[in-house]
Design an enzyme around this catalytic site. Sequence first.
Site, PDB file in Angstrom:
ATOM      1  N   ASP A  79     -35.778 -33.259  -8.243  1.00 12.77           N
ATOM      2  CA  ASP A  79     -36.763 -33.955  -9.190  1.00 12.77           C
ATOM      3  C   ASP A  79     -36.350 -34.920  -9.834  1.00 12.77           C
ATOM      4  O   ASP A  79     -35.190 -35.038 -10.010  1.00 12.77           O
ATOM      5  CB  ASP A  79     -37.452 -32.795 -10.084  1.00 12.77           C
ATOM      6  CG  ASP A  79     -38.805 -33.106 -10.430  1.00 12.77           C
ATOM      7  OD1 ASP A  79     -39.335 -34.344 -10.381  1.00 12.77           O
ATOM      8  OD2 ASP A  79     -39.449 -32.121 -11.058  1.00 12.77           O
ATOM      9  N   SER A  80     -37.155 -36.083  -9.910  1.00 16.37           N
ATOM     10  CA  SER A  80     -36.345 -37.377 -10.370  1.00 16.37           C
ATOM     11  C   SER A  80     -36.055 -37.403 -11.973  1.00 16.37           C
ATOM     12  O   SER A  80     -35.154 -38.184 -12.305  1.00 16.37           O
ATOM     13  CB  SER A  80     -37.345 -38.354 -10.209  1.00 16.37           C
ATOM     14  OG  SER A  80     -38.583 -38.179 -11.223  1.00 16.37           O
ATOM     15  N   GLY A  81     -36.548 -36.639 -12.535  1.00 19.15           N
ATOM     16  CA  GLY A  81     -36.275 -36.569 -14.026  1.00 19.15           C
ATOM     17  C   GLY A  81     -37.391 -37.103 -14.835  1.00 19.15           C
ATOM     18  O   GLY A  81     -37.337 -37.247 -16.252  1.00 19.15           O
ATOM     19  N   GLY A  82     -38.426 -37.902 -14.354  1.00 12.79           N
ATOM     20  CA  GLY A  82     -39.413 -38.331 -15.013  1.00 12.79           C
ATOM     21  C   GLY A  82     -40.112 -37.255 -15.783  1.00 12.79           C
ATOM     22  O   GLY A  82     -40.550 -37.761 -17.100  1.00 12.79           O
ATOM     23  N   PHE A  83     -40.647 -36.056 -15.166  1.00 14.66           N
ATOM     24  CA  PHE A  83     -41.392 -35.331 -15.891  1.00 14.66           C
ATOM     25  C   PHE A  83     -40.401 -34.844 -17.004  1.00 14.66           C
ATOM     26  O   PHE A  83     -40.950 -34.628 -17.997  1.00 14.66           O
ATOM     27  CB  PHE A  83     -41.826 -34.129 -14.759  1.00 14.66           C
ATOM     28  CG  PHE A  83     -42.116 -32.977 -15.391  1.00 14.66           C
ATOM     29  CD1 PHE A  83     -43.467 -32.806 -15.657  1.00 14.66           C
ATOM     30  CD2 PHE A  83     -41.173 -31.714 -15.937  1.00 14.66           C
ATOM     31  CE1 PHE A  83     -44.233 -31.416 -16.437  1.00 14.66           C
ATOM     32  CE2 PHE A  83     -41.946 -30.652 -16.537  1.00 14.66           C
ATOM     33  CZ  PHE A  83     -43.086 -30.702 -16.748  1.00 14.66           C
ATOM     34  N   ASP A 158     -41.284 -41.568 -11.958  1.00 11.39           N
ATOM     35  CA  ASP A 158     -42.858 -41.736 -12.255  1.00 11.39           C
ATOM     36  C   ASP A 158     -42.847 -41.490 -13.489  1.00 11.39           C
ATOM     37  O   ASP A 158     -42.143 -41.047 -14.413  1.00 11.39           O
ATOM     38  CB  ASP A 158     -43.623 -40.923 -11.481  1.00 11.39           C
ATOM     39  CG  ASP A 158     -43.320 -39.445 -11.964  1.00 11.39           C
ATOM     40  OD1 ASP A 158     -42.189 -39.242 -12.000  1.00 11.39           O
ATOM     41  OD2 ASP A 158     -44.168 -38.587 -12.041  1.00 11.39           O
ATOM     42  N   GLN A 208     -49.827 -39.790  -9.282  1.00 12.07           N
ATOM     43  CA  GLN A 208     -50.315 -39.428 -10.538  1.00 12.07           C
ATOM     44  C   GLN A 208     -51.993 -39.671 -10.750  1.00 12.07           C
ATOM     45  O   GLN A 208     -52.451 -40.005  -9.638  1.00 12.07           O
ATOM     46  CB  GLN A 208     -49.579 -40.295 -11.853  1.00 12.07           C
ATOM     47  CG  GLN A 208     -48.203 -40.074 -11.614  1.00 12.07           C
ATOM     48  CD  GLN A 208     -47.698 -38.375 -12.722  1.00 12.07           C
ATOM     49  OE1 GLN A 208     -48.651 -38.005 -12.834  1.00 12.07           O
ATOM     50  NE2 GLN A 208     -46.805 -38.217 -12.283  1.00 12.07           N
ATOM     51  N   GLY A 240     -48.135 -34.495 -12.210  1.00 18.12           N
ATOM     52  CA  GLY A 240     -48.877 -34.776 -13.409  1.00 18.12           C
ATOM     53  C   GLY A 240     -49.692 -33.776 -13.900  1.00 18.12           C
ATOM     54  O   GLY A 240     -49.748 -32.606 -13.532  1.00 18.12           O
ATOM     55  N   ASP A 287     -42.793 -26.049  -5.330  1.00 17.89           N
ATOM     56  CA  ASP A 287     -41.621 -25.588  -6.263  1.00 17.89           C
ATOM     57  C   ASP A 287     -42.278 -25.249  -7.486  1.00 17.89           C
ATOM     58  O   ASP A 287     -43.231 -25.606  -7.886  1.00 17.89           O
ATOM     59  CB  ASP A 287     -40.539 -26.546  -6.366  1.00 17.89           C
ATOM     60  CG  ASP A 287     -41.065 -27.485  -7.493  1.00 17.89           C
ATOM     61  OD1 ASP A 287     -40.719 -27.356  -8.623  1.00 17.89           O
ATOM     62  OD2 ASP A 287     -41.807 -28.312  -7.357  1.00 17.89           O
ATOM     63  N   CYS A 325     -43.059  -4.281  -0.408  1.00 18.01           N
ATOM     64  CA  CYS A 325     -42.061  -5.668  -0.422  1.00 18.01           C
ATOM     65  C   CYS A 325     -40.574  -5.280   0.412  1.00 18.01           C
ATOM     66  O   CYS A 325     -40.035  -4.164   0.246  1.00 18.01           O
ATOM     67  CB  CYS A 325     -41.627  -6.052  -1.967  1.00 18.01           C
ATOM     68  SG  CYS A 325     -40.397  -7.252  -2.001  1.00 18.01           S
ATOM     69  N   CYS A 327     -37.599  -6.717   0.015  1.00 20.78           N
ATOM     70  CA  CYS A 327     -36.468  -7.403  -0.755  1.00 20.78           C
ATOM     71  C   CYS A 327     -35.350  -6.481  -1.156  1.00 20.78           C
ATOM     72  O   CYS A 327     -35.585  -5.140  -0.907  1.00 20.78           O
ATOM     73  CB  CYS A 327     -36.827  -8.242  -1.859  1.00 20.78           C
ATOM     74  SG  CYS A 327     -36.901  -7.218  -3.439  1.00 20.78           S
ATOM     75  N   CYS A 330     -36.264  -4.055  -3.912  1.00 15.37           N
ATOM     76  CA  CYS A 330     -37.267  -2.875  -3.655  1.00 15.37           C
ATOM     77  C   CYS A 330     -36.684  -1.805  -2.578  1.00 15.37           C
ATOM     78  O   CYS A 330     -37.158  -0.787  -2.574  1.00 15.37           O
ATOM     79  CB  CYS A 330     -38.560  -3.435  -3.208  1.00 15.37           C
ATOM     80  SG  CYS A 330     -39.448  -4.317  -4.813  1.00 15.37           S
ATOM     81  N   HIS A 356     -36.584 -10.019  -6.222  1.00 17.48           N
ATOM     82  CA  HIS A 356     -37.748  -9.578  -5.911  1.00 17.48           C
ATOM     83  C   HIS A 356     -38.917 -10.708  -6.265  1.00 17.48           C
ATOM     84  O   HIS A 356     -39.524 -11.051  -5.128  1.00 17.48           O
ATOM     85  CB  HIS A 356     -38.305  -8.280  -6.986  1.00 17.48           C
ATOM     86  CG  HIS A 356     -39.714  -8.043  -6.830  1.00 17.48           C
ATOM     87  ND1 HIS A 356     -40.144  -7.319  -5.389  1.00 17.48           N
ATOM     88  CD2 HIS A 356     -40.900  -8.337  -7.248  1.00 17.48           C
ATOM     89  CE1 HIS A 356     -41.696  -7.289  -5.667  1.00 17.48           C
ATOM     90  NE2 HIS A 356     -41.941  -7.966  -6.733  1.00 17.48           N
TER      91      HIS A 356
END
Length: 397
Positions: A79-83, A158, A208, A240, A287, A325, A327, A330, A356
């Site tokens: 992720d770019s870091g903008g957020f 962004d 955005q 956004g 994500d 599940c 996993c 579980c 899990h």
Amino acid sequence: MARVGTISTPHGEIQTPAFIPVGTKATVKSVLPEAMADLGAQALLANAYHLYLQPGSDVLDEAGGLAQFMNWPGPTITDSGGFQVLSLGVGFKKVLAMDAQTFRRDDVIADNKERLAHVDDEGVTFKSHIDGSMHRFTPEISMKVQHEIGADIMFAFDECTTLHNTRRYQELAMDRTLAWAVRCLDEHKRLTDERSTKPYQALFGVIQGAQYEDLRKKAAADLGGLESSGQSFDGFGIGGALDKDSLGTIVSWVNQVLPEDKPKHLLGIGAPEDLFVGVENGIDTFDCVLASRIARTSAVYTMEGRFNLSNSAYKRDFTAIDDECDCYTCTHYTRAYMHHVFRGKEIIASTLATIHNERFIVRLVDQMRQALLDGNFADMKADFLGRYKHRSGQARD
Ligand SMILES: [Zn+2]
């Protein structure tokens, strides 16, 4: 608009739709990379802002890139870091307000938080949340940092707004994001040529426009058709301010306009019911830190909904967290054991609960993929939502 596909990267393929677990600081907290691979994670997403501050993107470059550094054999995304720069700046550290209809001011900050970021047309100046030192991100610096980190997929820098901002401000931020997109493409092209011995890194643009149809569609048209230095975006992130009630509508507006042949990623969305909405409106990858973050507080997903393992009701419950599940947790541990390790604040509690929850979400999206291939997505969705008690949120680190 739901679809299946394959994203090919230098570190392997991602069969979509897919949920991508988050390892913000080059680790999925409390879980080994091998366990993430075992539970079906096809790729991991880390964060450029956090890795820039610590240990520094140059360290990852020297290590041979993010995947090598963190001993993850598959594709990686940053992720770019903008957020992060901007969400930390206005004090909304953990969660972008999903339901905030009360403010319409551009200077809103969370209570008792110092404003840590200031945005101008060139970039963002911000204060480190670690040591208070001053830093500056521009589109060029974000591209340099992300090239050094070396993930297979990167995001353009962004300006991320919130639902608190006014319409006028959303328009300004969108114009800025478009100007920054051009600068990201130019710098990305320059760095790709300069570092031609490195594996190709794909660059996704970020759409955005908050809750406004005309702004979302304009952003999708502008970025979808954008070309600079002979370079266009390899895919797109939808980011956004996303109001939960209008999530599907916003995603469909954008995906009707974006080029059909490129991947679409929905940033920071990972609640089960929202994943269905994303998939049916054409999202390929997701994500979200929610699955691992809530796991560390003892909250786990099941086919019936979410519950808290530390609740005393589970002290003598010798069944699995979710008997459907498959996993590691579980198949080897009971709710009673999980209750015990959470109450005792044992480190293994986070590890087992995270395994899990990540498996639950990864598998749910894999099951959507299979249902699309089998032509019974609508039935599968109705079955799931008929049983699952909704609770959710949007969360990025
Ligand atoms: Zn499980």
